[in-house]
Design a protein around this motif. Structure first.
Motif, PDB file in Angstrom:
ATOM      1  N   LEU A 147       0.831  -1.203   0.000  1.00 35.74           N
ATOM      2  CA  LEU A 147       0.000   0.000   0.000  1.00 35.74           C
ATOM      3  C   LEU A 147       0.866   1.254   0.000  1.00 35.74           C
ATOM      4  O   LEU A 147       0.516   2.269  -0.613  1.00 35.74           O
ATOM      5  CB  LEU A 147      -0.934   0.005   1.212  1.00 35.74           C
ATOM      6  N   GLU A 148       1.999   1.187   0.682  1.00 36.12           N
ATOM      7  CA  GLU A 148       2.883   2.342   0.796  1.00 36.12           C
ATOM      8  C   GLU A 148       3.523   2.716  -0.550  1.00 36.12           C
ATOM      9  O   GLU A 148       3.704   3.899  -0.859  1.00 36.12           O
ATOM     10  CB  GLU A 148       4.002   2.060   1.808  1.00 36.12           C
ATOM     11  N   ILE A 149       3.872   1.708  -1.355  1.00 38.86           N
ATOM     12  CA  ILE A 149       4.643   1.994  -2.571  1.00 38.86           C
ATOM     13  C   ILE A 149       3.859   1.739  -3.859  1.00 38.86           C
ATOM     14  O   ILE A 149       4.404   1.912  -4.954  1.00 38.86           O
ATOM     15  CB  ILE A 149       5.951   1.166  -2.600  1.00 38.86           C
ATOM     16  N   ALA A 150       2.579   1.355  -3.744  1.00 43.56           N
ATOM     17  CA  ALA A 150       1.804   0.954  -4.926  1.00 43.56           C
ATOM     18  C   ALA A 150       1.746   2.030  -6.005  1.00 43.56           C
ATOM     19  O   ALA A 150       1.728   1.717  -7.202  1.00 43.56           O
ATOM     20  CB  ALA A 150       0.392   0.562  -4.505  1.00 43.56           C
ATOM     21  N   SER A 151       1.719   3.289  -5.608  1.00 44.60           N
ATOM     22  CA  SER A 151       1.582   4.371  -6.591  1.00 44.60           C
ATOM     23  C   SER A 151       2.924   4.899  -7.100  1.00 44.60           C
ATOM     24  O   SER A 151       2.954   5.752  -7.986  1.00 44.60           O
ATOM     25  CB  SER A 151       0.784   5.532  -5.981  1.00 44.60           C
ATOM     26  N   ALA A 152       4.024   4.374  -6.573  1.00 41.21           N
ATOM     27  CA  ALA A 152       5.343   4.854  -6.978  1.00 41.21           C
ATOM     28  C   ALA A 152       5.742   4.264  -8.335  1.00 41.21           C
ATOM     29  O   ALA A 152       5.513   3.078  -8.602  1.00 41.21           O
ATOM     30  CB  ALA A 152       6.389   4.484  -5.929  1.00 41.21           C
ATOM     31  N   LYS A 153       6.337   5.073  -9.194  1.00 42.87           N
ATOM     32  CA  LYS A 153       6.734   4.604 -10.518  1.00 42.87           C
ATOM     33  C   LYS A 153       7.801   3.511 -10.430  1.00 42.87           C
ATOM     34  O   LYS A 153       7.860   2.630 -11.290  1.00 42.87           O
ATOM     35  CB  LYS A 153       7.256   5.777 -11.347  1.00 42.87           C
ATOM     36  N   ASP A 154       8.637   3.578  -9.404  1.00 44.89           N
ATOM     37  CA  ASP A 154       9.721   2.597  -9.264  1.00 44.89           C
ATOM     38  C   ASP A 154       9.360   1.484  -8.289  1.00 44.89           C
ATOM     39  O   ASP A 154      10.239   0.829  -7.728  1.00 44.89           O
ATOM     40  CB  ASP A 154      11.008   3.291  -8.804  1.00 44.89           C
ATOM     41  N   ARG A 155       8.070   1.225  -8.089  1.00 50.01           N
ATOM     42  CA  ARG A 155       7.631   0.286  -7.052  1.00 50.01           C
ATOM     43  C   ARG A 155       8.218  -1.123  -7.222  1.00 50.01           C
ATOM     44  O   ARG A 155       8.462  -1.809  -6.236  1.00 50.01           O
ATOM     45  CB  ARG A 155       6.105   0.197  -7.003  1.00 50.01           C
TER      46      ARG A 155
END
Length: 277
Positions: free
Chosen positions: A107-115
């Motif tokens: 949930l913390e990194i789901a929206s990050a481009k480099d996830r």
């Protein structure tokens, strides 16, 4: 890039993800004991615990209260991988521990481009850390699921090692894992390969174990390691003492099998590197 620059650039350690979305197949046990065996024969090894249960951390004697920084913090970008490292009781073996916080990392990194690249980036940064430039192997203990955490591991890895239990349904789900490896190779990490499949919990008294072993070897051929890890009480007891089996009882059949597996892994790695040269 000049020859001088190439000569001073740190060598990246070989990164191997231990993955199987089926639980209870011996991933963590293999990570702990293969890491210990590699360290015992002179390699410098890091185990990255990516399972929220943190069993690899517990099995190496790292108390939950001492895990100040964890792989959750690394994937969230709060600390570098080097800051999360802890030394273990095994010379040459370090650990990046896990905590239950890792359950929420997707949930913390789901929206990050480099996830999908968080762990790969962290390992690349670690290579430049003066304290860690002698690392030769990084073993990633994956959770029993094909989640974003496992995708991070495969994106960071050079190869995948698959522990496979010698019991009914052993091959169930393996095709999905192999498909995931192909998808990661196609979209995220073209260098990813299957390093090998290791058969675990083998019981020679059980006809089913022999049949499963024959079926797996027939299906996967030389991808299956010659070394087979036996079902062994001493291996099962060791984690409760916070020790790898090789420290708990070096002479037991399980410990000896992991030493043989380590030699086989190194031999395969050398052959893979030679073929790629």
């Amino acid at each position: 890039m000049t020859e001088a620059t190439n000569a001073t650039k740190p060598r990246r350690p070989r990164v191997i993800a231990l993955a199987n979305q089926k639980g209870g197949v011996g991933k963590t046990t293999t990570a702990i004991n293969l890491g210990t065996a590699l360290a015992a024969i002179g390699e410098k090894v890091l185990i990255v615990d990516l399972d929220p249960q943190g069993n690899a951390s517990t099995g190496l004697g790292v108390d939950r209260r001492s895990r100040k920084s964890s792989t959750y913090d690394v994937l969230c970008g709060d600390v570098g991988l080097g800051q999360a490292l802890q030394q273990t009781s095994v010379p040459g073996l370090s650990l990046a521990p896990s905590t239950l916080d890792l359950l929420g990392v997707e949930l913390e990194i789901a929206s990050a481009k480099d996830r999908a690249h968080r762990l790969r980036n962290a390992i690349d940064e670690l290579v430049d850390d003066q304290r860690c430039q002698d690392l030769t192997y990084v073993l990633i203990d994956c959770p029993p699921s094909l989640s974003l955490i496992t995708i991070n591991a495969m994106t960071a890895a050079d190869a995948v090692l698959v522990p496979l239990q010698c019991e009914f349904f052993a091959l169930e789900g393996l095709s999905q894992l192999l498909k995931t490896v192909e998808q990661v190779r196609a979209g995220l990490n073209p260098r990813l390969m299957i390093q090998g499949v290791v058969l675990t919990m083998f019981d020679p008294r059980n006809n089913l174990s022999g049949q499963v072993m024959a079926d797996v070897r027939n299906f996967l051929g030389d991808k299956v390691y010659e070394t087979v890890i036996p079902r062994n009480v001493r291996i099962s007891e060791a984690p409760s003492y916070g020790k790898p089996a090789l420290l708990y009882d070096l002479r037991c059949s399980g410990s000896q099998a992991y030493l043989r597996l380590a030699s086989e892994v190194i031999k395969r790695e050398r052959n893979l590197l030679a073929a790629a040269a």
